[in-house]
Design an enzyme around this catalytic site. Structure first.
Site, short mmCIF file in Angstrom:
data_model
loop_
_atom_site.label_atom_id
_atom_site.label_comp_id
_atom_site.label_asym_id
_atom_site.label_seq_id
_atom_site.Cartn_x
_atom_site.Cartn_y
_atom_site.Cartn_z
N ARG A 1 -13.08 19.97 11.31
CA ARG A 1 -13.11 18.89 12.28
C ARG A 1 -13.74 19.43 13.56
O ARG A 1 -13.52 20.60 13.93
CB ARG A 1 -11.69 18.39 12.60
N GLU B 1 -17.83 12.37 17.37
CA GLU B 1 -18.81 11.76 16.45
C GLU B 1 -18.95 10.27 16.74
O GLU B 1 -17.93 9.62 17.02
CB GLU B 1 -18.35 11.96 15.00
N HIS C 1 -21.79 14.86 9.29
CA HIS C 1 -20.51 14.72 8.56
C HIS C 1 -20.75 14.30 7.10
O HIS C 1 -20.31 13.23 6.66
CB HIS C 1 -19.59 13.72 9.29
C1 DGY Z 1 -12.32 13.90 5.05
O1 DGY Z 1 -12.06 13.33 3.98
O2 DGY Z 1 -11.45 14.25 5.84
C2 DGY Z 1 -13.74 14.18 5.30
O3 DGY Z 1 -13.96 14.68 6.57
C3 DGY Z 1 -14.60 12.96 5.05
O4 DGY Z 1 -15.80 13.49 4.58
#
Ligand code: DGY
Length: 326
Positions: free
Chosen positions: A245, A274, A292
């Site tokens: 993240r 984002e 992402h």
């Molecule tokens: C998640 O599932 O947490 C991912 O970041 C989405 O791609």
């Protein structure tokens, strides 16, 4: 549910792969977002009033205020994503709203993307692409655009959960890398099965690694875990990869470290705000930036959708959803 004969109303906040939307309409009274425009906070609050369930994605902020709307009909929030830092879990728990996620099905694709970033950053692949497309390539040369080898190097993994382990396996079996990690709750014997050796602290991993890949969840403790002080501990040739993240990295500190060559390069798939990306990062050649894409394959996005639907189906059949996180 609105009454004993009607099907549960499930509000789906974004377009999902067609097969998943079709299945959702077979199982539920599914309210689809055909325009695929992200719902506003007001629309999400309205969904909490009108639906029996909400199926949001990791980019929808399901805040305390949204969960607390009154009157509220939603009893379950089935997140489309393994991460659920977009949902105020404490509020959901206090209101008795069930929350589920979609683990396992995206592990391999996300690990593949971490390796993609690692290889791209090490071998200057993004830079090379831009070089050709700009018409700047004048031909092969012994010292042209030299990167750094990956095979046999040391990879440090912070967070040895499902995705961290899948990256470890790829690194050890595919690239003959030596893998070290820091993740105190992981039993040492178990980690050794993935070819990873423990270290005592984040700092120890940073000091010893040629590459560092981040796989911890977003949490208040992990906020800006990688900051200027910790970046300064890494060797100058080191490369940082983040598919976890955005908030675990202090982006301005990383941009400054890349600009002044405190570390050699980075590969980022996630960002703190984002879809905004720190403009300082965009100007740098030694960082690979992806939007992402960790779980972005058709196979995985279908599997994520099916996993969310199966959590909802279990809940409405009065069975425990498999992936309950609150
Ligand atoms: C998640 O599932 O947490 C991912 O970041 C989405 O791609």
């Amino acid at each position: 549910m609105s009454n004993s004969t009607s099907r549960p109303v499930v509000v789906i906040t974004r377009r999902l792969p067609e097969a998943v939307e079709r299945h959702a309409t077979e199982l539920f009274d599914a309210r689809l977002n055909s325009s695929d425009t992200a719902l506003t906070a007001e629309q999400l609050a309205e969904a909490m009033r009108s639906g029996d369930a909400l199926l949001p994605t990791v980019s929808d902020a399901i805040t305390s205020a949204i969960l607390s709307v009154s009157p509220r009909r939603v009893k379950i929030v089935a997140n489309f994503g393994v991460g659920y830092d977009n949902i105020d879990i404490a509020t959901a728990r206090s209101l008795g709203i069930v929350v589920t996620n979609t683990p396992d099905v995206l592990t391999d694709d996300t690990a593949d993307l971490a390796m993609t970033l690692l290889l791209m950053a090490a071998r200057r692949a993004g830079e090379g692409e831009r070089h050709i497309r700009a018409g700047d390539w004048t031909g092969w040369g012994p010292t042209h655009m030299l990167g750094t080898s990956v095979s046999g190097k040391t990879l440090g993994i912070l967070g040895l959960g499902r995705i961290g382990r899948a990256v470890a396996r790829r690194a050890v079996e595919g690239f003959g890398m030596r893998v070290i990690y820091f993740d105190p709750p992981v039993p040492i014997g178990e980690a050794r099965a993935y070819g990873a050796s423990p270290r005592q602290s984040v700092e120890d991993v940073l000091r010893e690694s040629d590459f560092v890949s981040l796989h911890m969840p977003a949490s208040p403790e992990n906020h800006h875990l990688i900051n200027a002080d910790r970046l300064a501990l890494m060797p100058r040739h080191a490369i940082l990869i983040n598919t976890a993240r955005g908030g675990v990295v202090d982006e301005p500190a990383l941009a400054a470290a890349l600009k002044s060559h405190v570390i050699a390069a980075a590969g980022l798939d996630v960002f703190e705000r984002e879809p905004k990306v720190d403009p300082a990062l965009i100007t740098l050649e030694n960082v690979v930036l992806l939007p992402h894409l960790g779980s972005a394959t058709i196979e995985t996005r279908v599997a994520m959708g099916e996993r969310a639907l199966s959590n909802l189906a279990a809940f409405f059949a009065n069975a425990p959803p498999h992936d309950r996180v609150a």
